[in-house]
Write a protein that holds these residues in place. Sequence first.
Motif, PDB file in Angstrom:
ATOM      1  N   GLU A 303       0.829  -1.200   0.000  1.00  0.00           N
ATOM      2  CA  GLU A 303       0.000   0.000   0.000  1.00  0.00           C
ATOM      3  C   GLU A 303       0.871   1.260   0.000  1.00  0.00           C
ATOM      4  O   GLU A 303       0.607   2.225  -0.729  1.00  0.00           O
ATOM      5  N   LEU A 304       1.918   1.252   0.815  1.00  0.00           N
ATOM      6  CA  LEU A 304       2.829   2.401   0.860  1.00  0.00           C
ATOM      7  C   LEU A 304       3.537   2.601  -0.481  1.00  0.00           C
ATOM      8  O   LEU A 304       3.689   3.737  -0.941  1.00  0.00           O
ATOM      9  N   ALA A 305       3.971   1.500  -1.102  1.00  0.00           N
ATOM     10  CA  ALA A 305       4.628   1.605  -2.405  1.00  0.00           C
ATOM     11  C   ALA A 305       3.658   2.131  -3.462  1.00  0.00           C
ATOM     12  O   ALA A 305       4.033   2.933  -4.323  1.00  0.00           O
ATOM     13  N   THR A 306       2.402   1.704  -3.377  1.00  0.00           N
ATOM     14  CA  THR A 306       1.389   2.188  -4.324  1.00  0.00           C
ATOM     15  C   THR A 306       1.161   3.685  -4.148  1.00  0.00           C
ATOM     16  O   THR A 306       1.053   4.430  -5.134  1.00  0.00           O
ATOM     17  N   GLU A 310       4.538   3.406  -7.227  1.00  0.00           N
ATOM     18  CA  GLU A 310       5.110   2.177  -7.794  1.00  0.00           C
ATOM     19  C   GLU A 310       3.979   1.380  -8.444  1.00  0.00           C
ATOM     20  O   GLU A 310       3.130   0.791  -7.764  1.00  0.00           O
ATOM     21  N   ALA A 311       3.957   1.348  -9.786  1.00  0.00           N
ATOM     22  CA  ALA A 311       2.839   0.739 -10.517  1.00  0.00           C
ATOM     23  C   ALA A 311       2.733  -0.755 -10.252  1.00  0.00           C
ATOM     24  O   ALA A 311       1.628  -1.295 -10.125  1.00  0.00           O
ATOM     25  N   ALA A 312       3.868  -1.456 -10.171  1.00  0.00           N
ATOM     26  CA  ALA A 312       3.827  -2.909  -9.973  1.00  0.00           C
ATOM     27  C   ALA A 312       3.216  -3.272  -8.629  1.00  0.00           C
ATOM     28  O   ALA A 312       2.614  -4.344  -8.471  1.00  0.00           O
ATOM     29  N   ALA A 313       3.368  -2.408  -7.632  1.00  0.00           N
ATOM     30  CA  ALA A 313       2.846  -2.702  -6.299  1.00  0.00           C
ATOM     31  C   ALA A 313       1.323  -2.669  -6.276  1.00  0.00           C
ATOM     32  O   ALA A 313       0.690  -3.374  -5.484  1.00  0.00           O
ATOM     33  N   ARG A 317      -1.004  -5.530  -4.554  1.00  0.00           N
ATOM     34  CA  ARG A 317      -1.862  -5.146  -3.421  1.00  0.00           C
ATOM     35  C   ARG A 317      -3.296  -5.597  -3.658  1.00  0.00           C
ATOM     36  O   ARG A 317      -3.956  -6.123  -2.750  1.00  0.00           O
ATOM     37  N   ASP A 318      -3.808  -5.430  -4.898  1.00  0.00           N
ATOM     38  CA  ASP A 318      -5.181  -5.840  -5.195  1.00  0.00           C
ATOM     39  C   ASP A 318      -5.341  -7.350  -5.101  1.00  0.00           C
ATOM     40  O   ASP A 318      -6.394  -7.859  -4.674  1.00  0.00           O
ATOM     41  N   SER A 323      -7.348 -11.905  -0.368  1.00  0.00           N
ATOM     42  CA  SER A 323      -7.055 -12.975   0.584  1.00  0.00           C
ATOM     43  C   SER A 323      -7.086 -12.511   2.039  1.00  0.00           C
ATOM     44  O   SER A 323      -6.892 -13.328   2.942  1.00  0.00           O
ATOM     45  N   LEU A 324      -7.318 -11.224   2.272  1.00  0.00           N
ATOM     46  CA  LEU A 324      -7.346 -10.698   3.629  1.00  0.00           C
ATOM     47  C   LEU A 324      -8.784 -10.463   4.085  1.00  0.00           C
ATOM     48  O   LEU A 324      -9.649 -10.074   3.288  1.00  0.00           O
TER      49      LEU A 324
END
Length: 348
Positions: A303-306, A310-313, A317-318, A323-324
């Motif tokens: 989430e922080l990288a997004t 950071e596009a790959a993150a 994350r999605d 799964s959470l």
Amino acid sequence: MDAASRTWPPPNPSRAPFSSRFRVSSDSHRRHSKKSKPEPPPPAPKSAPVGSVADFADLPQELLHRALSASGATDVLAASRACRAWRDALQPLREAAALHAHGRRLKHGNAVPAPCGVEGRDVARRSALGMFQRAASLGSAAAMVDAGLLCWEEGQRGEAMGYYQRAAELGHPVGMCNLGVSYLEADPPKAEEAARWFCPAASAGNVRAQYNLGLCLQNGKGIKRNQREAAKWYLRAAEGGNVRAMYNVSLCYCLGEGFTQDHVRAKKWLQLAADCGHKKALYECGLKLCAAGDKIRSFMYLELATRRGEAAASHMRDVMLESLSPMNTQLALSEADKWRPKALYTRR
């Protein structure tokens, strides 16, 4: 017995005994062989000791002014106390330091009264630029750098490079680094000129120049490619607080490029870069935590990288979001909201 037949005392007195003769002759020898002491030479005139006031006063004012042009206000003030000649010679630099300090207060909104609104900030920036230009005309290299920064931000790149060039020629590390960056971003880029200015700035301790010199050495831009030297400069910049250099050092240790492969040190530098907010480091730490089974912290890092672009993150994350549980998702988002990058002191 008559006087003619006597044998003692002899008619003619004999010489003194041997010991007496020796003592008398030696005394006579010492008395006649004694040389008079030569007169001592006249004392040489005493010269002024090294570092005396006379030596300070004899230093050419132009040389003194140039030597301290790249120094801070504190150093200029301290040098002004050496002697009267220095105080008079450094008067322009003291005035320039005062103008530069006032300009920085205007630029950063700390002047009194503080300007309000967009229009007020524009007025303050123009006033700050005027202060920097006046200080630069008096010889302050730091003011030249700040004047160049404002000109660069206003799109006046040619004028900005002129200020950077003057500051660089006076030996200001930030001026040398900024001039090198300007050459890299020129059209067309002048990589050789950039590397030529990065080298002295990096040797002077400027971490941005150390990082950029590492990039030039790694990619062979303007200088012969040398991965070992590149890793060395990355490490020096990372130790000085440059976050991008921290990430590059972790890659060097991980891949064994420039350094002996060391996964423990690679992990340490990657984590430090992530703690300081490097978006790729945050993303990679998130992936490692996911592989280790720590999904909540992994989601937080992704989430922080997004949030930092950071596009790959974003995609990962999605995927993890599915799964959470809603409770764990909310916990991870709450931790991301409270997270702050580690503040490090960076050498300029």
